[in-house]
Design an enzyme around this catalytic site. Structure first.
Site, PDB file in Angstrom:
ATOM      1  N   ALA A 264       9.010   8.034  -8.948  1.00 39.03           N
ATOM      2  CA  ALA A 264       8.011   8.102 -10.030  1.00 39.03           C
ATOM      3  C   ALA A 264       6.599   7.764  -9.547  1.00 39.03           C
ATOM      4  CB  ALA A 264       8.422   7.168 -11.167  1.00 39.03           C
ATOM      5  N   GLU A 265       6.399   6.526  -9.069  1.00 34.01           N
ATOM      6  CA  GLU A 265       5.038   6.084  -8.756  1.00 34.01           C
ATOM      7  C   GLU A 265       4.337   6.991  -7.760  1.00 34.01           C
ATOM      8  OE1 GLU A 265       4.710   1.940  -7.807  1.00 34.01           O
ATOM      9  OE2 GLU A 265       6.458   1.475  -9.016  1.00 34.01           O
TER      10      GLU A 265
ATOM     11  N   ASN B 138       1.641   3.051  -2.529  1.00 29.47           N
ATOM     12  CA  ASN B 138       0.995   3.992  -3.462  1.00 29.47           C
ATOM     13  C   ASN B 138      -0.275   4.561  -2.838  1.00 29.47           C
ATOM     14  OD1 ASN B 138       2.246   4.263  -6.305  1.00 29.47           O
ATOM     15  ND2 ASN B 138       2.532   2.127  -5.786  1.00 29.47           N
TER      16      ASN B 138
ATOM     17  N   GLY C 213       0.779  -1.236   0.000  1.00 30.92           N
ATOM     18  CA  GLY C 213       0.000   0.000   0.000  1.00 30.92           C
ATOM     19  C   GLY C 213       0.808   1.282   0.000  1.00 30.92           C
TER      20      GLY C 213
ATOM     21  N   ASN D 109      -4.633   3.004 -13.358  1.00 29.25           N
ATOM     22  CA  ASN D 109      -3.691   2.018 -12.815  1.00 29.25           C
ATOM     23  C   ASN D 109      -2.291   2.583 -12.848  1.00 29.25           C
ATOM     24  OD1 ASN D 109      -2.740  -0.691 -12.026  1.00 29.25           O
ATOM     25  ND2 ASN D 109      -1.929  -0.798 -14.112  1.00 29.25           N
TER      26      ASN D 109
ATOM     27  N   HIS E  71       1.600   1.484 -13.228  1.00 26.27           N
ATOM     28  CA  HIS E  71       2.414   0.345 -13.659  1.00 26.27           C
ATOM     29  C   HIS E  71       3.886   0.728 -13.517  1.00 26.27           C
ATOM     30  CE1 HIS E  71       3.544  -3.298 -15.756  1.00 26.27           C
ATOM     31  NE2 HIS E  71       4.400  -2.567 -16.451  1.00 26.27           N
TER      32      HIS E  71
HETATM   33  C1  GRF Z   1       4.064  -1.089  -7.138  1.00 20.58           C
HETATM   34  O1  GRF Z   1       5.373  -1.301  -7.593  1.00 20.58           O
HETATM   35  C2  GRF Z   1       3.163  -0.839  -8.302  1.00 20.58           C
HETATM   36  O2  GRF Z   1       3.778  -0.192  -9.381  1.00 20.58           O
HETATM   37  C3  GRF Z   1       2.804  -2.209  -8.733  1.00 20.58           C
HETATM   38  O3  GRF Z   1       2.693  -2.982  -7.545  1.00 20.58           O
HETATM   39  C4  GRF Z   1       3.464  -2.360  -6.535  1.00 20.58           C
HETATM   40  C5  GRF Z   1       2.523  -2.029  -5.399  1.00 20.58           C
HETATM   41  O4  GRF Z   1       3.176  -1.499  -4.363  1.00 20.58           O
HETATM   42  N1  GRF Z   1       1.555  -2.192  -9.470  1.00 20.58           N
HETATM   43  P1  GRF Z   1       2.329  -0.884  -3.135  1.00 20.58           P
HETATM   44  O5  GRF Z   1       1.337  -1.943  -2.666  1.00 20.58           O
HETATM   45  O6  GRF Z   1       1.618   0.334  -3.655  1.00 20.58           O
HETATM   46  O7  GRF Z   1       3.375  -0.575  -2.109  1.00 20.58           O
END
Ligand code: GRF
Length: 222
Positions: free
Chosen positions: A180-181, A14, A12, A108, A110
């Site tokens: 990035a994310e 993100n 979690g 989403n 990625h």
């Molecule tokens: C992240 O690397 C995301 O890009 C991928 O799965 C991972 C999830 O990480 N889809 P988190 O659960 O958000 O820490």
């Protein structure tokens, strides 16, 4: 107020990035009304609980087929008046019914620069392994609208991250998340909430301000 539902399957981080940007006031008029995990007991649900966000597990294995799973997820999100579904590390599959019901309202994150290192089987740490094996110098992350086929919908935002000497998949994954994310996923939600995303075919145009909906034409004029 844009009500969002977040789909998770793991740590979690993100989800946390979204919560932090809402708490800081960077993202305004957005409320996470529910967090749904595909697996029980994941830390993402702990993160939701800490912020008083209702979390639940809706696992694919308790349903006979993808249609029933889709219906269960749709029912849950409709009950919570969710307007945007955010897949934040969600490892289960959304089927035709879900995609049809929430067309252009599912995004989403990625962990690569789509169309590289994506598609069936490319999730979690796996894209980073392929990046290192391939010798590319740049990778990154992508936020896109979700369509039925994995990682194929119109791209909203991308951010590049350099591969560095001595990177392991784990080190690279952490850097892609941090650099990035955790930036572009909240940013995409902010843009959606501000009604600044316009999908034109496979492209997503980001408008400086929200298009004006002219009553007469019932169409956005840019
Ligand atoms: C992240 O690397 C995301 O890009 C991928 O799965 C991972 C999830 O990480 N889809 P988190 O659960 O958000 O820490």
């Amino acid at each position: 107020m844009l009500k969002i539902g977040v789909l998770v399957s793991g740590g979690g981080s993100n989800l946390q990035a979204i919560i932090d940007k809402i708490e800081s006031g960077y993202i305004r008029n957005v409320e996470i009304v529910t967090v749904v995990s595909s697996k029980p007991g994941v830390f993402a649900l702990e993160r939701a609980k800490k912020y008083g966000i209702e979390g639940t597990c809706i696992s694919r294995k308790f349903f006979n087929n993808i249609d029933e799973y889709d219906e269960a997820l749709i029912g849950h999100f409709v009950e919570h008046k969710v307007e945007l579904v955010v897949m934040a590390g969600f490892l289960s599959i959304l089927g035709e019914r879900f995609n049809k019901y929430y067309t252009n309202r599912v995004i989403n994150i990625h962990p690569s620069l789509i169309p590289a290192f994506c598609g069936k089987g490319f999730y979690g740490i796996i894209p980073h392994r392929h990046v290192l094996e391939s010798g590319v110098k740049v990778t990154g992350a992508t936020v896109h609208f979700v369509e039925l086929e994995a990682d194929t919908g119109p791209i909203i935002l991308q951010k590049a991250v350099y591969v560095e000497e001595g990177d392991t998949p784990e080190i690279l994954q952490k850097r892609v998340m941090e650099q990035a994310e955790w930036e572009i996923l909240p940013e995409a939600i902010k843009l959606f909430a501000e009604n600044r995303l316009v999908i034109e075919g496979k492209k997503v145009l980001i408008k400086k301000t929200a298009p004006v909906l002219s009553a007469a034409s019932k169409k956005y004029s840019i």
